[in-house]
Design a protein around this motif. Structure first.
Motif, PDB file in Angstrom:
ATOM      1  N   ALA A  84      50.170 -12.632 -22.899  1.00 29.69           N
ATOM      2  CA  ALA A  84      51.160 -12.932 -21.856  1.00 29.69           C
ATOM      3  C   ALA A  84      50.586 -13.911 -20.845  1.00 29.69           C
ATOM      4  O   ALA A  84      51.265 -14.837 -20.379  1.00 29.69           O
ATOM      5  N   GLN A  85      49.301 -13.719 -20.519  1.00 32.06           N
ATOM      6  CA  GLN A  85      48.629 -14.643 -19.600  1.00 32.06           C
ATOM      7  C   GLN A  85      48.512 -16.023 -20.220  1.00 32.06           C
ATOM      8  O   GLN A  85      48.711 -17.028 -19.561  1.00 32.06           O
ATOM      9  N   ALA A  86      48.169 -16.025 -21.512  1.00 35.27           N
ATOM     10  CA  ALA A  86      47.999 -17.296 -22.214  1.00 35.27           C
ATOM     11  C   ALA A  86      49.296 -18.095 -22.220  1.00 35.27           C
ATOM     12  O   ALA A  86      49.295 -19.317 -22.209  1.00 35.27           O
ATOM     13  N   LYS A  87      50.385 -17.367 -22.225  1.00 34.24           N
ATOM     14  CA  LYS A  87      51.693 -18.010 -22.225  1.00 34.24           C
ATOM     15  C   LYS A  87      51.885 -18.804 -20.929  1.00 34.24           C
ATOM     16  O   LYS A  87      52.456 -19.887 -20.928  1.00 34.24           O
ATOM     17  N   LYS A  88      51.352 -18.247 -19.847  1.00 30.57           N
ATOM     18  CA  LYS A  88      51.444 -18.944 -18.557  1.00 30.57           C
ATOM     19  C   LYS A  88      50.458 -20.108 -18.510  1.00 30.57           C
ATOM     20  O   LYS A  88      50.806 -21.214 -18.169  1.00 30.57           O
ATOM     21  N   SER A  89      49.219 -19.812 -18.843  1.00 28.11           N
ATOM     22  CA  SER A  89      48.187 -20.848 -18.823  1.00 28.11           C
ATOM     23  C   SER A  89      46.971 -20.382 -19.600  1.00 28.11           C
ATOM     24  O   SER A  89      46.538 -19.253 -19.430  1.00 28.11           O
ATOM     25  N   SER A  90      46.436 -21.261 -20.418  1.00 26.09           N
ATOM     26  CA  SER A  90      45.316 -20.858 -21.257  1.00 26.09           C
ATOM     27  C   SER A  90      44.082 -20.506 -20.419  1.00 26.09           C
ATOM     28  O   SER A  90      43.203 -19.794 -20.849  1.00 26.09           O
ATOM     29  N   LYS A  91      44.038 -21.030 -19.189  1.00 25.61           N
ATOM     30  CA  LYS A  91      42.874 -20.755 -18.345  1.00 25.61           C
ATOM     31  C   LYS A  91      42.815 -19.294 -17.909  1.00 25.61           C
ATOM     32  O   LYS A  91      41.795 -18.796 -17.488  1.00 25.61           O
TER      33      LYS A  91
END
Length: 266
Positions: A84-91
């Motif tokens: 879910a975080q990766a969906k926002k930003s890979s960082k």
DNA sequence: CCAATGCAAAATCGTCGGCT
DNA sequence: AGCCGACGATTTTGCATTGG
């Protein structure tokens, strides 16, 4: 790889020496336990002080447990949360290259609305060739350190199990007991199952157990940093050895799936 | 730059001996 | 007898050096 200007053959790749290898296993939780709950449990173990278990990374607060030093890392995290975080930003994610997995995430997320489940991930990252070598010698894995040879489910399982057992062996049965247990019954259990221990020692261990309910061992060690370390060390050893009625180990879910599992990632 | 090697520093843990 | 600090054996981590 060609785009990166690297040309090689499949054969050469298979035999390429490897400096870093990640072994991992996804653990499916369907019994209502959450990754968050397991991470809390993991945080409460007494890890070697030499290792930096500063898992309270605020970006991931409560979503990851990291056991880290220069040569290797053992990480546990909430896979769905990470995706879910990766969906926002890979960082923001623990794993940097899971763009490919986002499709999978969408699928899983849909599935989740029908049937509730959680995805928990254990990863062992051996970051130094020397560490790989040392560990393989210790575990009696006789294999050249090339891409092809390292990429084996059996090895993955062995490594993951080794570190998991390392973790679990540091866990005292005392600390598994419910926090809701009354003082009286807790004390009774401790006395009955450990007749060889002195009254003083039992009360010390009792205090330790109660403290442990709201703090980690690391915090405790820090608070007594100016005292002689030996006494607390001895107390923690006794805590591990303390006999307590068998209790369902909440971390066994992980162990079971690692034992039968076979997923590997490089 | 990377890997291997050797060494120092730190940590763990058994054991001993003094003190109360 | 039990508690506690000291010592030492052993293991593990971290770092500098060497040699590619």
């Amino acid at each position: 790889m060609l785009q990166m200007g690297v040309q090689t053959t499949i054969e050469a790749l298979k035999k390429a020496p490897v400096a870093t290898v990640h072994y991992a296993k996804n653990i499916v939780l369907t019994d209502g336990t959450t990754p968050h709950y397991l991470i809390n449990k993991l945080q409460k173990m007494c890890m070697p002080q030499s290792l930096d278990t500063n898992q309270t990374d605020f970006r991931n607060g409560g979503h990851a447990f990291k056991w880290h030093c220069n040569a290797y890392e053992v990480v546990f995290y909430d896979k769905m949360h990470d995706l879910a975080q990766a969906k926002k930003s890979s960082k923001r994610s623990i794993e940097k290259d899971n763009n490919i997995q986002l499709q999978l995430f969408e699928q899983l997320d849909k599935k989740r609305t029908k049937q509730k489940f959680e995805l928990f991930r254990m990863e062992v990252r051996l970051n130094k060739r020397a560490k790989i070598k040392q560990l393989f010698t210790k575990l009696n894995i006789k294999v050249p350190l090339t891409f092809q040879k390292l990429f084996k489910p059996a090895i993955s399982r062995k490594i993951l199990l080794y570190y998991f057992d390392e973790l679990q062996s540091r866990h005292a049965p005392l600390f598994e007991l419910s926090t809701s247990m009354t003082d009286k019954s807790l004390l009774t259990q401790m006395i009955v199952h450990n007749p060889h221990l002195s009254a003083n020692r039992i009360i010390q261990l009792f205090g330790l157990k109660r403290l442990h309910e709201t703090m980690t061992i690391q915090e405790l060690q820090q608070m007594f940093a100016h005292h002689n370390k030996r006494s607390l060390q001895r107390l923690l050893i006794d805590a591990r050895r303390l006999v307590m009625p068998a209790q369902a180990d909440s971390l066994d879910v992980i162990r079971k799936q690692v034992v039968k599992g076979k997923a590997v990632r490089m």
